[in-house]
Design an enzyme around this catalytic site. Sequence first.
Site, PDB file in Angstrom:
ATOM      1  CG  HIS A 199      -1.799  -1.032   1.432  1.00 27.19           C
ATOM      2  ND1 HIS A 199      -3.080  -1.104   0.501  1.00 27.19           N
ATOM      3  CD2 HIS A 199      -2.065  -2.187   1.983  1.00 27.19           C
ATOM      4  CE1 HIS A 199      -3.851  -2.143   0.643  1.00 27.19           C
ATOM      5  NE2 HIS A 199      -3.118  -2.768   1.683  1.00 27.19           N
ATOM      6  N   GLY A 247      11.267 -22.954   5.349  1.00 29.08           N
ATOM      7  CA  GLY A 247      10.192 -23.192   5.618  1.00 29.08           C
ATOM      8  C   GLY A 247       9.899 -21.661   6.753  1.00 29.08           C
ATOM      9  CB  ALA A 276      13.778 -22.386   8.495  1.00 27.12           C
ATOM     10  CE  LYS A 278      23.680 -12.181  10.969  1.00 25.01           C
ATOM     11  NZ  LYS A 278      24.158 -11.719  12.264  1.00 25.01           N
TER      12      LYS A 278
END
Length: 188
Positions: free
Chosen positions: A82, A111, A129, A149
Amino acid sequence: MIRKMIFEFYQNAKLKRLLNRLKIIGVNNKISSSTLIFYPERVSLGSYIYIGPNAEINGLGEVEIMNGVIIGPNLVIHSANHNFKNSKYIPYDETFDFRRVIIGENVWVGGNVIITPGSNIGEGCIIGAGCVVSGTIPPLSIVIGNPCKVIKSRDSEHYYRLKNENKIYLKEKLIKNLKPEINLNYNE
């Protein structure tokens, strides 16, 4: 048992209709039937891609996932946001800021990863993950954290040798029916 079979049939039929609406779709992809794709006509998938359960891909700003990508469960990709800068309302207005997301060849996404609008993940990266990916990730990088990072890079000689030999995991798994090897030697 019958209810479960009917539910799976419905989920697979829904996924098939959704995949038929994609901008581009390659071959031999394994995509979980629980995957949600918003604005599929703005999403491109290469070949030999695995997308685990409960992925949500918002293609409004365009999403491209290239060949050989493996994605764990609960992925979220946003390709638009937005408008809040000089907006007509607070917290934001009805205008969207479209930012294309690109996931390069042979990337492994763990995941519970969130990929933000405008992210570009270079070829051969490993995304740990739970990462929140934002911006450009250089090829062969291994990244962790929120915000993510780079902690190190893959062995480029090894990676490109396997790539030149066309040793793509999902491709090999489908062709040769590979089975996972489980190493129970915890000392390594």
